[in-house]
Each structure stands twice: as C-alpha cells, then as structure tokens.
Design an enzyme around this catalytic site. Structure first.
Site, PDB file in Angstrom:
ATOM      1  N   ARG A 237       0.860  -1.179   0.000  1.00  0.00           N
ATOM      2  CA  ARG A 237       0.000   0.000   0.000  1.00  0.00           C
ATOM      3  C   ARG A 237       0.892   1.223   0.000  1.00  0.00           C
ATOM      4  O   ARG A 237       1.987   1.203   0.590  1.00  0.00           O
ATOM      5  CB  ARG A 237      -0.844   0.066   1.285  1.00  0.00           C
ATOM      6  N   GLU A 266      -2.401   8.318  -3.819  1.00  0.00           N
ATOM      7  CA  GLU A 266      -2.867   7.863  -5.145  1.00  0.00           C
ATOM      8  C   GLU A 266      -4.157   8.570  -5.531  1.00  0.00           C
ATOM      9  O   GLU A 266      -4.996   8.798  -4.663  1.00  0.00           O
ATOM     10  CB  GLU A 266      -3.152   6.349  -5.096  1.00  0.00           C
ATOM     11  N   HIS A 284      -1.554   0.701  -9.482  1.00  0.00           N
ATOM     12  CA  HIS A 284      -2.319  -0.129  -8.530  1.00  0.00           C
ATOM     13  C   HIS A 284      -3.154  -1.196  -9.267  1.00  0.00           C
ATOM     14  O   HIS A 284      -4.384  -1.226  -9.138  1.00  0.00           O
ATOM     15  CB  HIS A 284      -3.220   0.768  -7.654  1.00  0.00           C
TER      16      HIS A 284
HETATM   17  C1  GLV Z   1      -5.746  -4.149  -3.667  1.00  0.00           C
HETATM   18  O1  GLV Z   1      -4.975  -3.288  -3.413  1.00  0.00           O
HETATM   19  C2  GLV Z   1      -6.340  -5.008  -2.682  1.00  0.00           C
HETATM   20  O2  GLV Z   1      -6.157  -4.755  -1.489  1.00  0.00           O
HETATM   21  O3  GLV Z   1      -7.011  -5.970  -3.067  1.00  0.00           O
END
Ligand code: GLV
Length: 327
Positions: A237, A266, A284
C-alpha cells in the site's frame, strides 16, 4: 418486505451488475465517477449493502449517515479504508476478498521485480525514442536475479506465493513476518527481523498491510541500510514506504531501482517519480487480470449476499459484530 438496496461504488463488469439486479435494487456507478465523501454518503444513505473498493473510506461519519446499512463488502483484500471498530459499533459487517487474488498479485510482484532489475521499461523508452544505434557491450546492464537472495517483508498468503516463484529463479528467500511461520509454510525461507532482511537481501518485496504500525516502515534510514544494488518492490500500500525518501534514494542511486504499484496520495503520485528511469511504475493493478477481478467481485457479492441472507460470510473482518447479533 422491501427488496434490499445495494450500492456499487465503482464500475464492475456489466454481467455482475445484471446478476445483482436479479436479487436487489441496485444503484451502480457504471460511469465510474469519483465521488467525494459527501456524495458517497448521499448515494449510500438508504442502502442495505455496499460493494466498495479500497478507494472509499468507511468511517463513523459515513456509517452514521447510512442507518439501514448491514454490510460493506470490499472488492479488495486490503481493508485499511474501513474503520472496523466503527462498523462494529454501527452493527455493520465488513468483508474483503482474500485468497482469490493471491496468484495474480504474486505474478505482478515478479513482473515489477523483473522489469526493474532488467530495466525493461527504460529499455523500451530508449528504443522507442530512436536512441538505439547498435549493439553495445555494456548497454543497459541490469541486476542479477538468479541465485541471489530475495527478501520478503510480510509473509502472508501473497508473500508465500511470491516465495514459491523464487524457487524457479534459484533464489534464497529471507523474510520478516510479525509471527514466524511454521516450518512447513516457511518452505526453506529464513525468518529474520525487518532490519536484517533489508540489510542482507539482494532485492526486497513489500507485502505488508497498511496500518499505523506499518506507516513509513521503509524510510530514509531503512533505504540506506539496503544494498545499493538492490531493487525494492512495493505491491502493499502507499504509505508503507516514505515516497520522498525513496525518490531521493533513487535519484542519488543509493538504491538501484524500484518497482512500484502503490503510492502515497494515489492517484496523484509525486511527479518526481515520472522523471526516474530507475523506477517502474504501475497504477495499482497488481490483481488486475480479468479472471482475478471477476473472482474478487464474485466473492464480494457472495459475502454481501450471505450477510443480507442472515448467513455468516466467509471473509468476515469484524466477527464481533456477528457474535453480538447472535446474543
Ligand atoms: C488491492 O490493493 C487489494 O487490497 O485488493
């Protein structure tokens, strides 16, 4: 009894919306508009259930504005967007989508590691911009992967899938996890502190969930402790890495390269990333294959249907809420 009302916060495959419409009154967002917290609350206010993504914040203010809500079903494994204590307080079940995205996400971690180590995107830009005039002995030399040591910080299910792939590259795996894994799950990987992993690994992949405890887990001091020839991959993250410190390390070539799928703030990542040839950047998308996104949505729909049907969902994040309902 009225038909349950479902809110879907982002565009999903149309056939999934059609499936939901068979059982529920659905408010969708197939236009994929990005909503403020107030707009989200306005759309959710009379919903019984919500299919959300990691981009929507679920907190006390939102829950207080949505008195009918019984379930928030995240189409994501990470759930740092959801205040679980607030959900429990409001009697709302929270769910996520573990398991189904493990392999696709592990593949993407490797895509970033390989691309950053072997300068794939930089080479692509070099070639497309007409700079390639012919073979050179030391052209765009990359980092070795085969036979080196891979460090994994966060050895959950995705971390272990990444480690399995490392065997094909003849790599030794060292890892840190809050709790050391049983040896059958370690599968030859060696547990050590995060500091030792950073110091001793040739390349490092971050797979820890984001929380206050992991905020800026990797900052200037940690980056300085890594080998200058190392590649750092973040598929965890934004916020796990201090992006400013990482940019400075990459600019100063104190770190060979980075492969990044997640960023602070983001989608407005620090523009200095864009000028860095030694950073491979993806928006992402680690779990984004058709099959995996479909499986994630299907699981999220099942979680939501279970709660609304009075069944305990498989991926319940706040079991207290369930237990207190049963009392
Ligand atoms: C994506 O970032 C997720 O947490 O599935």
């Amino acid at each position: 009894m009225r038909t349950a009302r479902i809110y879907v916060s982002r565009r999903i495959f149309p056939e999934l919306v059609a499936e939901l419409q068979k059982s529920y009154e659905v408010v969708d967002n197939q236009a994929d508009l990005s909503l403020t917290a107030a707009e989200l609350a306005a759309r959710l206010h009379d919903a019984d259930g919500a299919l959300l993504t990691a981009g929507e914040r679920v907190d006390d203010a939102l829950l207080a504005a949505c008195p009918r809500l019984r379930v928030v079903s995240n189409i994501a494994v990470g759930y740092n967007n959801i205040d679980l204590a607030a959900c429990t307080l409001h009697g709302v079940a929270a769910t996520n989508t573990p398991d189904v995205l493990i392999e696709a996400t592990a593949d993407h971690a490797w895509a970033l590691l390989l691309a950053a180590a072997r300068r794939v995107t930089e080479s692509d830009r070099y070639l497309r911009s007409g700079q390639w005039k012919g073979w050179e002995f030391d052209m765009l030399m990359g980092a070795e992967l085969h036979g080196t040591t891979l460090g994994i910080v966060g050895m959950g299910r995705i971390g272990r899938a990444i480690a399995r792939r490392a065997k094909g590259f003849g790599m030794r795996v060292v890892y840190h996890n809050r709790t050391r894994l049983p040896s059958v799950q370690e599968d030859g990987a060696i547990w050590m502190s995060t500091e030792e992993v950073l110091r001793s690994a040739d390349h490092v992949i971050l797979v820890v969930p984001y929380s206050q405890a992991t905020h800026h887990l990797i900052g200037a001091a940690q980056l300085a402790s890594m080998k200058p020839t190392a590649v750092l991959v973040n598929i965890a993250r934004g916020g796990v890495v201090d992006d400013n410190a990482l940019i400075e390390a990459l600019q100063g070539e104190r770190l060979a390269a980075a492969g990044l799928d997640v960023f602070e703030n983001e989608p407005k990542l620090d523009p200095r990333f864009l000028a860095l040839d030694n950073a491979v950047l993806t928006p992402h998308i680690a779990s984004s294959t058709r099959a995996t996104r479909n499986a994630m949505a299907q699981l999220a729909i099942r979680n939501l249907a279970d709660v609304l049907g009075g069944r305990r969902p498989a991926a319940l994040l706040n079991p207290e809420v369930w237990d207190s309902r049963r009392r």
